[in-house]
Design a protein around this motif. Sequence first.
Motif, PDB file in Angstrom:
ATOM      1  N   LEU A   1       0.835  -1.207   0.000  1.00  0.00           N
ATOM      2  CA  LEU A   1       0.000   0.000   0.000  1.00  0.00           C
ATOM      3  C   LEU A   1       0.872   1.261   0.000  1.00  0.00           C
ATOM      4  CD1 LEU A   1      -2.982   0.917   0.261  1.00  0.00           C
ATOM      5  CD2 LEU A   1      -2.568   1.127   2.714  1.00  0.00           C
ATOM      6  N   THR A   2       1.912   1.261   0.858  1.00  0.00           N
ATOM      7  CA  THR A   2       2.780   2.437   0.906  1.00  0.00           C
ATOM      8  C   THR A   2       3.522   2.614  -0.417  1.00  0.00           C
ATOM      9  OG1 THR A   2       3.097   1.896   3.198  1.00  0.00           O
ATOM     10  CG2 THR A   2       4.470   3.626   2.304  1.00  0.00           C
ATOM     11  N   VAL A   3       4.011   1.497  -0.948  1.00  0.00           N
ATOM     12  CA  VAL A   3       4.708   1.589  -2.238  1.00  0.00           C
ATOM     13  C   VAL A   3       3.743   2.125  -3.292  1.00  0.00           C
ATOM     14  CG1 VAL A   3       5.789   0.273  -4.087  1.00  0.00           C
ATOM     15  CG2 VAL A   3       6.362  -0.218  -1.720  1.00  0.00           C
ATOM     16  N   ALA A   4       2.490   1.651  -3.258  1.00  0.00           N
ATOM     17  CA  ALA A   4       1.514   2.101  -4.239  1.00  0.00           C
ATOM     18  C   ALA A   4       1.275   3.603  -4.112  1.00  0.00           C
ATOM     19  CB  ALA A   4       0.200   1.352  -4.062  1.00  0.00           C
ATOM     20  N   LEU A   5       1.167   4.083  -2.860  1.00  0.00           N
ATOM     21  CA  LEU A   5       0.942   5.520  -2.664  1.00  0.00           C
ATOM     22  C   LEU A   5       2.122   6.324  -3.192  1.00  0.00           C
ATOM     23  CD1 LEU A   5      -0.656   5.576   0.874  1.00  0.00           C
ATOM     24  CD2 LEU A   5      -1.719   6.221  -1.282  1.00  0.00           C
ATOM     25  N   GLY A   6       3.324   5.879  -2.832  1.00  0.00           N
ATOM     26  CA  GLY A   6       4.520   6.570  -3.296  1.00  0.00           C
ATOM     27  C   GLY A   6       4.587   6.570  -4.813  1.00  0.00           C
ATOM     28  N   ALA A   7       4.328   5.393  -5.407  1.00  0.00           N
ATOM     29  CA  ALA A   7       4.405   5.290  -6.866  1.00  0.00           C
ATOM     30  C   ALA A   7       3.341   6.161  -7.520  1.00  0.00           C
ATOM     31  CB  ALA A   7       4.221   3.845  -7.293  1.00  0.00           C
ATOM     32  N   SER A   8       2.165   6.273  -6.876  1.00  0.00           N
ATOM     33  CA  SER A   8       1.116   7.083  -7.497  1.00  0.00           C
ATOM     34  C   SER A   8       1.478   8.563  -7.455  1.00  0.00           C
ATOM     35  CB  SER A   8      -0.236   6.821  -6.846  1.00  0.00           C
ATOM     36  OG  SER A   8      -0.241   7.342  -5.551  1.00  0.00           O
ATOM     37  N   ILE A   9       2.107   9.014  -6.339  1.00  0.00           N
ATOM     38  CA  ILE A   9       2.567  10.414  -6.303  1.00  0.00           C
ATOM     39  C   ILE A   9       3.551  10.636  -7.442  1.00  0.00           C
ATOM     40  CG2 ILE A   9       3.851  12.190  -5.051  1.00  0.00           C
ATOM     41  CD1 ILE A   9       3.013  11.112  -2.506  1.00  0.00           C
ATOM     42  N   ALA A  10       4.539   9.713  -7.541  1.00  0.00           N
ATOM     43  CA  ALA A  10       5.581   9.884  -8.554  1.00  0.00           C
ATOM     44  C   ALA A  10       4.966   9.897  -9.946  1.00  0.00           C
ATOM     45  CB  ALA A  10       6.605   8.768  -8.433  1.00  0.00           C
ATOM     46  N   THR A  11       4.067   8.943 -10.236  1.00  0.00           N
ATOM     47  CA  THR A  11       3.465   8.871 -11.567  1.00  0.00           C
ATOM     48  C   THR A  11       2.677  10.138 -11.887  1.00  0.00           C
ATOM     49  OG1 THR A  11       3.161   6.532 -11.116  1.00  0.00           O
ATOM     50  CG2 THR A  11       2.082   7.401 -13.059  1.00  0.00           C
ATOM     51  N   ALA A  12       1.813  10.523 -10.944  1.00  0.00           N
ATOM     52  CA  ALA A  12       0.959  11.688 -11.206  1.00  0.00           C
ATOM     53  C   ALA A  12       1.805  12.933 -11.414  1.00  0.00           C
ATOM     54  CB  ALA A  12      -0.013  11.895 -10.051  1.00  0.00           C
ATOM     55  N   MET A  13       2.773  13.174 -10.507  1.00  0.00           N
ATOM     56  CA  MET A  13       3.536  14.413 -10.586  1.00  0.00           C
ATOM     57  C   MET A  13       4.427  14.448 -11.826  1.00  0.00           C
ATOM     58  SD  MET A  13       2.638  16.390  -8.268  1.00  0.00           S
ATOM     59  CE  MET A  13       3.938  17.588  -8.486  1.00  0.00           C
ATOM     60  N   LEU A  14       5.065  13.304 -12.146  1.00  0.00           N
ATOM     61  CA  LEU A  14       5.949  13.301 -13.321  1.00  0.00           C
ATOM     62  C   LEU A  14       5.137  13.555 -14.588  1.00  0.00           C
ATOM     63  CD1 LEU A  14       8.395  10.387 -12.506  1.00  0.00           C
ATOM     64  CD2 LEU A  14       8.975  12.784 -12.784  1.00  0.00           C
ATOM     65  N   ASN A  15       3.970  12.901 -14.698  1.00  0.00           N
ATOM     66  CA  ASN A  15       3.160  13.101 -15.895  1.00  0.00           C
ATOM     67  C   ASN A  15       2.662  14.535 -16.013  1.00  0.00           C
ATOM     68  OD1 ASN A  15       2.906  10.763 -17.583  1.00  0.00           O
ATOM     69  ND2 ASN A  15       2.087   9.758 -15.776  1.00  0.00           N
ATOM     70  N   VAL A  16       2.202  15.077 -14.871  1.00  0.00           N
ATOM     71  CA  VAL A  16       1.720  16.464 -14.905  1.00  0.00           C
ATOM     72  C   VAL A  16       2.868  17.385 -15.273  1.00  0.00           C
ATOM     73  CG1 VAL A  16       0.818  18.357 -13.520  1.00  0.00           C
ATOM     74  CG2 VAL A  16      -0.181  16.093 -13.321  1.00  0.00           C
ATOM     75  N   MET A  17       4.043  17.113 -14.674  1.00  0.00           N
ATOM     76  CA  MET A  17       5.196  17.978 -14.942  1.00  0.00           C
ATOM     77  C   MET A  17       5.559  17.966 -16.425  1.00  0.00           C
ATOM     78  SD  MET A  17       9.026  17.707 -13.477  1.00  0.00           S
ATOM     79  CE  MET A  17       9.732  16.818 -14.838  1.00  0.00           C
ATOM     80  N   LEU A  18       5.563  16.759 -17.019  1.00  0.00           N
ATOM     81  CA  LEU A  18       5.969  16.659 -18.423  1.00  0.00           C
ATOM     82  C   LEU A  18       4.937  17.303 -19.351  1.00  0.00           C
ATOM     83  CD1 LEU A  18       7.453  13.070 -18.527  1.00  0.00           C
ATOM     84  CD2 LEU A  18       8.665  15.240 -18.567  1.00  0.00           C
ATOM     85  N   ASP A  19       3.675  17.314 -18.919  1.00  0.00           N
ATOM     86  CA  ASP A  19       2.636  17.814 -19.814  1.00  0.00           C
ATOM     87  C   ASP A  19       2.270  19.272 -19.537  1.00  0.00           C
ATOM     88  OD1 ASP A  19       1.241  17.021 -22.045  1.00  0.00           O
ATOM     89  OD2 ASP A  19      -0.619  16.768 -20.939  1.00  0.00           O
TER      90      ASP A  19
END
Lengths: 401, 432
Positions: free
Chosen positions: B22-40
């Motif tokens: 669960l913690t890994v999933a939360l961390g990964a979701s922050i990373a995924t969301a922020m990186l995608n938003v940042m790139l776009d």
Amino acid sequence: MNSKRQMFFKMIVASLVRRRSRMIIALLAVVVGATILSGLGLIYFDVPRQMSSQFRSYGANIIFMPSETEGISEEELVQGISEFPASELEGYTPYRYENTSIHNLPITFAGTDFSSVLKTSPYWHINGELPVSDGQALVGAKVAEELGVAAGDSLSAINSFEVTEDMDMSNIPDYEIYKDPETGETFCDHMLDLKVTGILETGGSEEEYAYITLNDMNYLFLSERGYDIVEVSVASSQDNLASYVDRISSSLEGVSAKLVKRVTASESTVLTKLQSLVFIVTAVVLVLTMICVATTMAAVIAERRREIGLRKALGAYNASIVGQFLSEGLFLGAFGGIIGSVLGYLFAQIVSMQVFSSAITFRPLLIPIAIVASVIVTGVACLIPIRSAVEVDPALVLKGE
Amino acid sequence: MFFRMVRGTFVRQWNKMLMIALTVALGASIATAMLNVMLDVGDKINAELKTYGSNITVVPQSSAVISKLYDVDDEDIQTDYIKEEKIGELLTIFWANNITDFAPETDTTVTLDGSEVPLVGTWFNHHLEFKKKGSVYQRDTGIINLRSWWDVGEGEMLNEQAVDGDAYAMVGVELAKDKGISAGDTISVKGEAGSETLTVAGIYESGDDEDEYIYTTLPVVQRLTGSAELMKKIEVSAITSPDDELAVKAARNPSLLTGDEYDLWYCTAYVSSICFQIQEAIPEASATAVRQIADSEGKILEKTQLLMYLITLLSLIGATLGISNLVTSAVMERAQELALLKAVGARNGQVTILMLTEIIITAIIGAAAGYFLGYAFAQVIGHTVFSSSIEMSGMVAFIVAVLIIAVTLIGSIPAIRMVLRLRASEVLHGGH
């Protein structure tokens, strides 16, 4: 009672000191959470102000136009400008326009104040230098192409007019005045020698003018007239701008102030989007971080089931066990919150310096908010696993099941 | 045996493993969301900045320049005007997809109630179809999006596709006040070649000189002036990349670039390379950047991207610390079990590998779930803020995968050290 309390503190301190490595893990989690909360919070509140001044690179968002033909006088200008708070005013530039000719080509001259012109038109691209003193000119790219001049060249501007009796010609050199032999009328070819210091490129109508100082303008056209237009750049919200404009237009008779709709309307659209972007990003990151803190705290507590079982076996009440663990959690929350708010402030400061090259506005209220939020999150995160832990049968836990 | 032990852990300790996942999933979701938003975010903000209007203007070259530059002696090249049929060439350039809107303009002066009034003919929401070399390019474009700051107080914006050739016009608010015109009225204007009766579709407030203009469709202007299909200006709004060193160098003189630099410049959406390509497509035109718009766009984009970059960095640090924290504490918790393994004869290496395998499997499951959760978060951000979806980049999945595995391994280091130090007898005795 007193000894009970002493024992209570002794247990908390002992637990924090003896279980150092695990407590550091929990503390780290809280610190990270509080850093993100206070750092992003500071950035969120400061973004509109910082971005707003970035948007000033679009140039003037308010213009003053004269409502009378003589133009805007210096007093009216000063009075109008004084309506804006000094902290919001980025700059203002007056312009005066006159038509004349160079080498028989009709040219529009604009007199302006070169010391402030880049504040209201930061997008000007100048090949060469901006004029710094009288006798120098900045020539628009289109005019330069027509005249075939480049930076460093010299130019003679000529203002030709018919001399009438009521004109004061004492300041004009004699050789500029001549009589038409046929009609007997007196004419004057008033000259101004200029050195071109730079060529102006904007891609807009500014390229069709030649810019000189206001002093040169007064000399060439033999008169001091008011300004035809004053460009003002103000970093403020659209509502504020509209109220400034209304106030100036109604209090000063000779001035009609207008919003440059193209700039102000677009700015508020984009700025709203940007702010809501930072807001929602902050919200998402915060929620996820809080959950992370909570799961870490829960894991740290869960591993202490044996201790809970032992204390229950020794006769401790559920309430006192919950109280002790909760106090530990609250202490961690408060301590982590304090460290986190300091780190968050540092982070926000670094971001602000890196991105906007200016310091962040310190908002003291965010520190207690960050600390209280950390305490609540750690408190709740401790409470849930403890409540299930105290329900267990001490015998089972101690046996190692 | 090894796999049975691993499976055993997941079956018996599912709740602890779930917590890590669960913690890994939360961390990964922050990373995924922020990186995608940042790139776009660059593209998104760029699209928002289009409300400032066009950042490129295309005007006819003067005839002298044309013949000098291209050494042509062709009578057909119209030099003081751009032909309407040539406008479609804009859709054929390399960066055509980055051109969001464009509108040609031709202006004239007409007589209205005895006074001279400037009148501009343009496209409002024109449907353009352009055929070249067997391909058909289509686009709906016009000034509706290029004049987003127009405040149409009375009536509504002229809908070119609905009026179907009838004579309609938009009137500036100052002119309307002067002449007492309101929406729905008809006005008659007289040009060089004829007179027209125009129905006023709406009154707009622009806040500049345009408040004294009349805007109408191209056929009307062509009937008024008698000269067909000749444009004096094309306003183009394009999504561009902020200028960097290469763009500055190219702006000075594209021919000074080396071959590689030239290719890179040509294939990057700099405002200067788009201008260059427009000139290639329409040789009789000269395209220049509107500095007020182009420069400011670059500046604001750069700042926003940097801001998002730093926020992303902070979130990533937060996410990684959170994950490695939990991995450490989760492994430490299992000291007893690991000690037992050592007591029955397992070597340090075997215990470590067993532990790492379990953790990595958990992390991969968590990261996969987190990636999809992060995708959802990114779309929530995209739709709330920009009302459009965020484009997912394949690179992000890769970065997140590498990040999560690295973080999990780093988080396990203290645990591995503990396993190596572990004295089975002490732990099992409980004297720890």
